[in-house]
Design an enzyme around this catalytic site. Structure first.
Site, PDB file in Angstrom:
ATOM      1  N   ASN A 159       0.908  -1.260  -0.045  1.00 34.48           N
ATOM      2  CA  ASN A 159      -0.056   0.032  -0.053  1.00 34.48           C
ATOM      3  C   ASN A 159       0.904   1.205   0.039  1.00 34.48           C
ATOM      4  O   ASN A 159       0.415   2.070  -0.642  1.00 34.48           O
ATOM      5  CB  ASN A 159      -1.183   0.059   1.036  1.00 34.48           C
ATOM      6  N   GLU A 257       4.241  -3.421  12.758  1.00 36.28           N
ATOM      7  CA  GLU A 257       3.178  -2.323  12.230  1.00 36.28           C
ATOM      8  C   GLU A 257       2.058  -3.262  11.606  1.00 36.28           C
ATOM      9  O   GLU A 257       2.049  -3.336  10.438  1.00 36.28           O
ATOM     10  CB  GLU A 257       3.826  -1.283  11.242  1.00 36.28           C
ATOM     11  N   CYS A 291      -3.542   1.555   6.671  1.00 35.09           N
ATOM     12  CA  CYS A 291      -3.667   0.670   8.062  1.00 35.09           C
ATOM     13  C   CYS A 291      -4.235   2.004   9.083  1.00 35.09           C
ATOM     14  O   CYS A 291      -4.849   1.543  10.156  1.00 35.09           O
ATOM     15  CB  CYS A 291      -2.402   0.391   8.755  1.00 35.09           C
TER      16      CYS A 291
HETATM   17  C1  SIN Z   1       0.175   2.112   6.669  1.00 38.63           C
HETATM   18  O1  SIN Z   1      -1.087   2.162   6.116  1.00 38.63           O
HETATM   19  O2  SIN Z   1       0.657   1.186   7.260  1.00 38.63           O
HETATM   20  C2  SIN Z   1       0.930   3.417   6.713  1.00 38.63           C
HETATM   21  C3  SIN Z   1      -0.063   4.607   6.708  1.00 38.63           C
HETATM   22  C4  SIN Z   1       0.928   5.945   6.967  1.00 38.63           C
HETATM   23  O3  SIN Z   1       2.208   5.932   6.849  1.00 38.63           O
HETATM   24  O4  SIN Z   1       0.292   7.006   6.931  1.00 38.63           O
END
Ligand code: SIN
Length: 486
Positions: A159, A257, A291
Site C-alpha cells: 500500500n 506495524e 492501516c
Molecule cells: C500504513 O498504512 O501502514 C501506513 C500509513 C501511513 O504511514 O500513513
C-alpha cells in the site's frame, strides 16, 4: 514495458545481492501488473531461500564494517540518497502509480513522505546517546552504550511501496545495521528503484539487499537464519503473528506495524466542516487502503444528519479511475480479489440492514475499481464494524454519550490510530487518554510524518517508526560495569 520514465534505468528487474543485480537462481520470474488495467509491467525474479541466505551473509559482512563508520559518514550518505529521491520524485511517483494504483498526486506525496524518513534519520544518527549511572560502589563505574542490532530483515506491504521501506531502511542504516528487504511482490518496482538510488548514493555492497519471489520461503529464511537479529514488518495482523512465532525460535527482536480499525468520532461540539474534511482525507486516501484509514465513522446523534449529508456531498465529488489520469482522486484497489473482498463486506452490511447512502459496490469501470461508498443504519454485528475494510467504504455509526463512544471505539482487538473532533478542552483530554490506540488525531486526520512516532498497541503491533523513538528499534543497549577504579 509500458512505463515511461525520464530515467528508464530506474526500472530494475533483478534482485540486488551484495552490490550486484542478478536473476533468480532458477531463472524463474513473477509478473508485476498495473491494477488500473491488468497490464503486465515487468517480470521480477522469483527467488527463494538460497538467494535470501546469500543476501543475509553479505549483509552480515557489510554490517561489521558499517558499524565502524562514524555517524557523520552515515549521515552524509543518507543525505545524498535523500537528495537523489527528490531529484527523481516524478519517476518514482510514476512507477508507484503504475504498480500500486494510487493517483499520481498521492504518489508524488508518498515519495516526499518516504524521503523525509531518510532525511530525518540522517539527522537523528547524530543524536544517539548513552548514559552514565550512579555508581553502586566506590570502585565501580556504570555506563550504558547503544550499539546497532545487526542484520535487519525488512518486510514491507504494497500500500506504501516507497515510504514503508524507507522508514525501515533509514533508521537501520543510521544506527549502523545492514538490511535485507522483501517488498510485496505486487509492488517491487518502487522498492528496487530506491535501492538503485542507494547504490548511486554510494552505500557499500552488501549493506542494502533486496529480494523478490517466493514469500513464504524468503520469510522463513529471514526468521530462522541466526545472522538476522531483527525482523521489522508492516502488514496484516495474521502474518505479523506468524512472523513473531517464527522469530521466537531464535529470539529475534521484532517491530510490527499491523492492522488497524480506526474509529473516527465526531462529537456534537465539533467543527462539522473540519470533521467532514478530515473524514474525507482519512477515509479515501489511497482508496481506503491504509492501516490508519478511518474504518468506523461514529457521529453523535444531534449532528448525525448534518454531518452525514455534508460527508455524502463531499464524497460525491470523488473521481474514480486510473491514477495516472488527471483529476482522478480514487484509484483501483490493488487487485480484483481485494475489490471482491471489499464488495463482500458491503453486501454483508446490506444483508444485515445497512442503508447504502452512496456507491454500494463495484464501479462501472469493473476490475479492481470500487465505488466510494457510504453506509448508514449500520450496527456492531456487521463486518464493517469488526474488520479492517481496506477499501473506500465508510460506515457511519451513531452514539449518544461520551462513555458509550469510548467503549465502542475501544471495542476492537486493534489499536493503531483513532481520530476525534471536539472543541471542548476537557473532553479532548478525557477522550485522548481513554482511547486505546498508539496514535490519536484530535481535530486532525493527517497524522503521519517522519517526526512523530508511528505505531500501535494491542494487536496492531509493537515498536515505533519515525521520530526520536524510531532509532531505538535498531539499537541494543549494552551496560558496561567498570571495576577496580579505587
Ligand atoms: C500504513 O498504512 O501502514 C501506513 C500509513 C501511513 O504511514 O500513513
Amino acid at each position: 514495458m509500458t512505463i515511461s520514465l525520464q530515467d528508464p534505468t530506474l526500472i530494475k528487474t533483478q534482485v540486488y545481492i551484495d552490490g550486484v543485480w542478478v536473476d533468480a537462481d532458477s531463472g524463474e520470474t513473477l509478473p508485476v501488473t498495473n491494477p488500473a488495467n491488468g497490464e503486465v509491467l515487468a517480470l521480477v525474479p522469483r527467488c527463494a531461500a538460497a538467494e535470501t541466505r546469500r543476501m543475509i551473509e553479505a549483509a552480515a559482512r557489510a554490517q561489521s564494517e558499517w558499524a565502524k563508520t562514524t555517524v557523520k559518514q552515515r549521515a552524509i550518505l543518507l543525505r545524498i540518497w535523500y537528495n537523489l529521491m527528490l531529484e527523481h520524485q516524478q519517476d518514482l511517483a510514476t512507477l508507484l502509480t503504475a504498480e500500486q494504483g494510487k493517483p499520481l498526486a498521492e504518489a508524488r506525496g508518498e515519495v516526499l513522505y518516504g524521503a523525509s524518513y531518510v532525511e530525518w534519520f540522517s539527522e537523528e544518527s547524530k543524536r544517539v546517546y548513552g548514559d552514565t549511572i550512579a555508581q553502586s560502589s566506590s570502585d565501580k563505574r556504570l555506563v550504558v552504550i547503544k550499539q546497532p542490532v545487526g542484520v535487519v530483515a525488512c518486510i514491507t506491504p504494497w500500500n506504501f511501496p516507497n515510504a514503508m521501506l524507507t522508514r525501515k531502511i533509514a533508521p537501520a542504516i543510521a544506527a549502523g545495521c545492514a538490511v535485507v528487504c522483501k517488498p510485496a511482490n505486487a509492488t517491487p518496482l518502487s522498492a528496487m528503484a530506491i535501492v538503485e538510488l542507494a547504490e548511486r548514493a554510494g552505500f557499500p555492497p552488501g549493506l542494502i539487499n533486496i529480494v523478490t519471489g517466493h514469500t513464504a520461503a524468503i520469510g522463513a529464511e529471514m526468521t530462522s537464519n541466526p545472522l538476522v537479529r531483527k525482523v521489522t514488518f508492516t502488514g496484516s495482523t495474521p502474518v505479523g503473528k506468524q512472523l513473531i512465532a517464527e522469530c521466537a525460535q531464535t529470539v529475534k527482536r521484532t517491530s510490527m506495524e499491523l492492522g488497524g480499525n480506526a474509529p473516527f468520532i465526531v462529537f456534537d461540539d465539533a467543527d462539522i466542516d473540519a470533521a467532514v474534511q478530515g473524514a474525507m482525507a482519512s477515509k479515501y486516501r489511497n482508496a481506503g487502503q491504509t492501516c490508519v484509514c478511518s474504518n468506523r465513522i461514529i457521529v453523535q446523534s444531534k449532528i448525525f444528519n448534518e454531518f452525514t449529508a455534508k460527508f455524502i456531498a463531499a464524497a460525491r465529488q470523488l473521481k474514480v479511475g486510473d491514477g495516472s489520469q488527471p483529476g482522478v482522486t480514487v484509484g483501483p484497489l490493488i487487485d480484483v480479489s481485494a475489490a471482491n473482498g471489499v464488495c463482500e463486506m458491503i453486501d454483508d452490511a446490506v444483508a444485515k440492514g445497512a442503508h447504502v447512502a452512496l456507491g454500494g459496490g463495484r464501479s462501472a469501470l469493473g476490475g479492481s475499481y470500487v465505488e466510494p461508498t457510504i453506509l448508514t443504519d449500520v450496527s456492531k454485528d456487521m463486518r464493517v464494524f469488526r474488520e479492517e475494510i481496506f477499501g473506500p467504504v465508510a460506515p457511519i455509526f451513531r452514539f449518544d454519550s461520551e462513555a458509550e463512544v469510548i467503549a465502542m471505539a475501544n471495542d476492537t482487538e486493534f489499536g493503531l490510530a483513532a481520530y476525534f473532533y471536539s472543541r471542548d478542552i476537557g473532553r479532548v483530554w478525557r477522550v485522548a487518554e481513554q482511547l486505546e490506540f498508539g496514535i490519536v488525531g484530535i481535530n486532525e486526520s493527517i497524522i503521519s510524518n517522519e517526526m512523530a512516532p508511528f505505531g500501535g498497541v494491542k494487536e496492531s503491533g509493537s515498536g515505533r517508526e519515525g521520530s526520536k523513538y524510531g532509532m531505538d528499534d535498531y539499537l541494543d543497549i549494552k551496560y558496561l560495569c567498570m571495576g577496580g577504579i579505587d
